[in-house]
Design an enzyme around this catalytic site. Structure first.
Site, PDB file in Angstrom:
ATOM      1  CG  HIS A  16      -1.911  -1.131   1.225  1.00 38.32           C
ATOM      2  ND1 HIS A  16      -3.256  -0.937   1.077  1.00 38.32           N
ATOM      3  CD2 HIS A  16      -1.739  -2.478   1.341  1.00 38.32           C
ATOM      4  CE1 HIS A  16      -3.881  -2.107   1.104  1.00 38.32           C
ATOM      5  NE2 HIS A  16      -2.976  -3.055   1.263  1.00 38.32           N
ATOM      6  CG  ASP A 119      -5.582   1.171   2.889  1.00 36.13           C
ATOM      7  OD1 ASP A 119      -6.344   0.315   3.388  1.00 36.13           O
ATOM      8  OD2 ASP A 119      -4.805   0.924   1.958  1.00 36.13           O
TER       9      ASP A 119
END
Length: 473
Positions: A16, A119
């Site tokens: 990520h 996220d």
């Protein structure tokens, strides 16, 4: 536009953080201010790349907030997903991320960005953004295809219509006929309402629907049917701006993306240069997957049986399980990298003819962007969905027969299947796979160039945030 300020808050996991850094570089290249928020341990993931880009006047700020690991019964310094010592502690890790809300909001109040890119697993950031009247943009580190499949499974629960986990079912209401089995689904795809984990993921999904929109590391030409399905059938606002990895043009950026490579770049390139075009199989399963001793040996023997040259990136906690004498027998044909490999550098080299991958989206898209056919070996998360995109929609790869979702101690694939899949991609159907791979590589390159679909997507994103800022702040 130059007055806009984007704030990025990625999940603290390499898969990520790496695309988030690339996204920040992309934004500042358009004259926009960017700040990445992370924890002290993970500053090193970003700082060298940020310093390398300063000479290009690409200034990215980085701000740190404490991660309360010990307070949540995690080992001290456990500030990244791959450092969690046991699957039983994942819930503790999730609770620790939620405890970042107060210091995070204090930082947002100080920074006053025009938008927040965060996220999926930080659902509380939707409320945090609302407190400051700024839009929260969700960054989904996966494909449109995977989210369309996941949404269909959640809505229709087709796995309930078959008698066993090994029996295939058709995922309904998709542009292609996609078949899966229950064993390929995560426990979260099949959970019932009474579970506590269900309520966590319900909160995540609700925050997705309340967010301003979703940014995808993908490009329209790769999965047009699923971009259309996601935006028009499911009705979600999105921008596709990838492949983000293509912003890494310098060798240093390709070598040290995420971590410092554990092999010298000159040594790696010298070895690659000694091999003929499309002759090497590259093997890497990301930073999280751990194989059993028996599976490591099956993979090693499958490589040996295939007879092809190879580069194998092996986790340091897996290397002791290599078969006895394997390295000595294959020293002329194979290069084993212990630890972090310079994946972009390797995939971009003309000597690489196939990529054995776990189908994490970053790796999948990097393989596509480099024009390398794939041997697919999904393990967990949405990797089984990404495999279907590669093997059935794009027809750019061949599976090894992995059909069991398993987050740890990955096993069950035999050497014969590994060698067979390699042979199909490298020999039997090599011409077809390479031609298709080359076409996707060209599509990816054109998408990020001025006037391309992802360039246009980025322009639309910046315009949307500029308009939001003008209207509401």
């Amino acid at each position: 536009m130059h007055q806009l300020h984007f704030s990025f808050f990625p999940l603290i996991a390499h898969g990520h953080m790496i695309p988030t850094l690339d996204m920040a570089k992309l934004v500042v290249s358009q004259g926009i201010k960017a700040t990445i928020i992370t924890t002290p341990l993970n500053e090193s993931v970003f700082i060298k790349a940020i310093q390398r880009n300063k000479h290009l006047d690409l200034e990215i700020d980085i701000r740190l907030i404490k991660f309360q690991a010990v307070e949540n019964s995690l080992p001290e310094g456990c500030e990244r997903l791959d450092l969690v010592p046991s699957p039983d502690l994942i819930f503790n890790f999730y609770k620790a991320t939620a405890m970042m809300q107060e210091p995070f909001e204090q930082l947002v109040e100080e920074l006053r960005p025009n938008c927040l890119v965060s996220d999926m697993l930080f659902p509380w950031t939707t409320d945090s953004a609302a407190k400051f009247n700024i839009p929260r943009l969700l960054f989904h580190g996966t494909s449109y295809f995977a989210l369309c499949v996941a949404e269909s499974i959640r809505s229709h629960k087709p796995f309930k219509n078959v008698s066993s986990d090994s029996e295939a079912f058709v995922v309904p209401n998709l542009p292609h006929q996609i078949k899966l089995s229950g064993s390929e689904l995560s426990p979260f795809d099949r959970m019932e309402e009474e579970t506590s984990i269900f309520h966590i993921f319900k909160t995540v999904r609700e925050s997705v629907l309340k967010s301003y929109g979703i940014i995808f590391n993908s490009f329209y030409e790769l999965e047009p049917d699923y971009v259309e399905h996601y935006t028009k059938v499911l009705g979600r606002k999105s921008w596709d701006i990838g492949p983000l990895s293509l912003c890494n043009r310098d060798i240093e950026d390709k070598v040290e993306i995420g971590k410092k490579s554990s092999i010298d770049k000159h040594e790696c390139l010298k070895w690659l240069d000694s091999k003929t075009s499309s002759s090497i199989v590259y093997i890497c399963f990301g930073s999280v997957a751990i194989f059993t001793a028996s599976q490591m040996q099956e993979l090693a023997m499958g490589l040996e049986v295939s007879g092809h040259d190879f580069i194998w990136a092996v986790r340091t906690d897996n290397e002791e399980w290599l078969p006895e004498g394997f390295e000595e027998r294959t020293k002329e044909k194979g290069l084993i990298i212990r630890g972090w490999a310079p994946q972009l550098l390797i995939l971009d080299h003309q000597a690489v003819g196939a990529f054995i991958t776990h189908c994490g989206w970053n790796s999948t898209l990097e393989g596509i962007s480099a024009g390398v056919p794939m041997v697919t070996w999904p393990l967990f998360a949405e990797q089984f969905f990404n495999e279907k995109l590669v093997t059935e929609v794009l027809r750019n790869g061949v599976g090894v027969g992995s059909v069991q979702w398993q987050a740890t101690a990955c096993e069950g694939v035999k050497r014969e299947e590994i060698a067979k899949a390699i042979r199909r991609v490298m020999v039997d159907e090599a011409k077809e796979f390479r031609n298709r791979a080359k076409e996707y590589k060209e599509m990816a390159k054109k998408a990020v160039e001025e006037g391309g679909s992802s360039y246009t997507g980025l322009t639309a994103l910046l315009k949307d945030i500029s308009t939001y800022r003008f209207t509401y702040i």
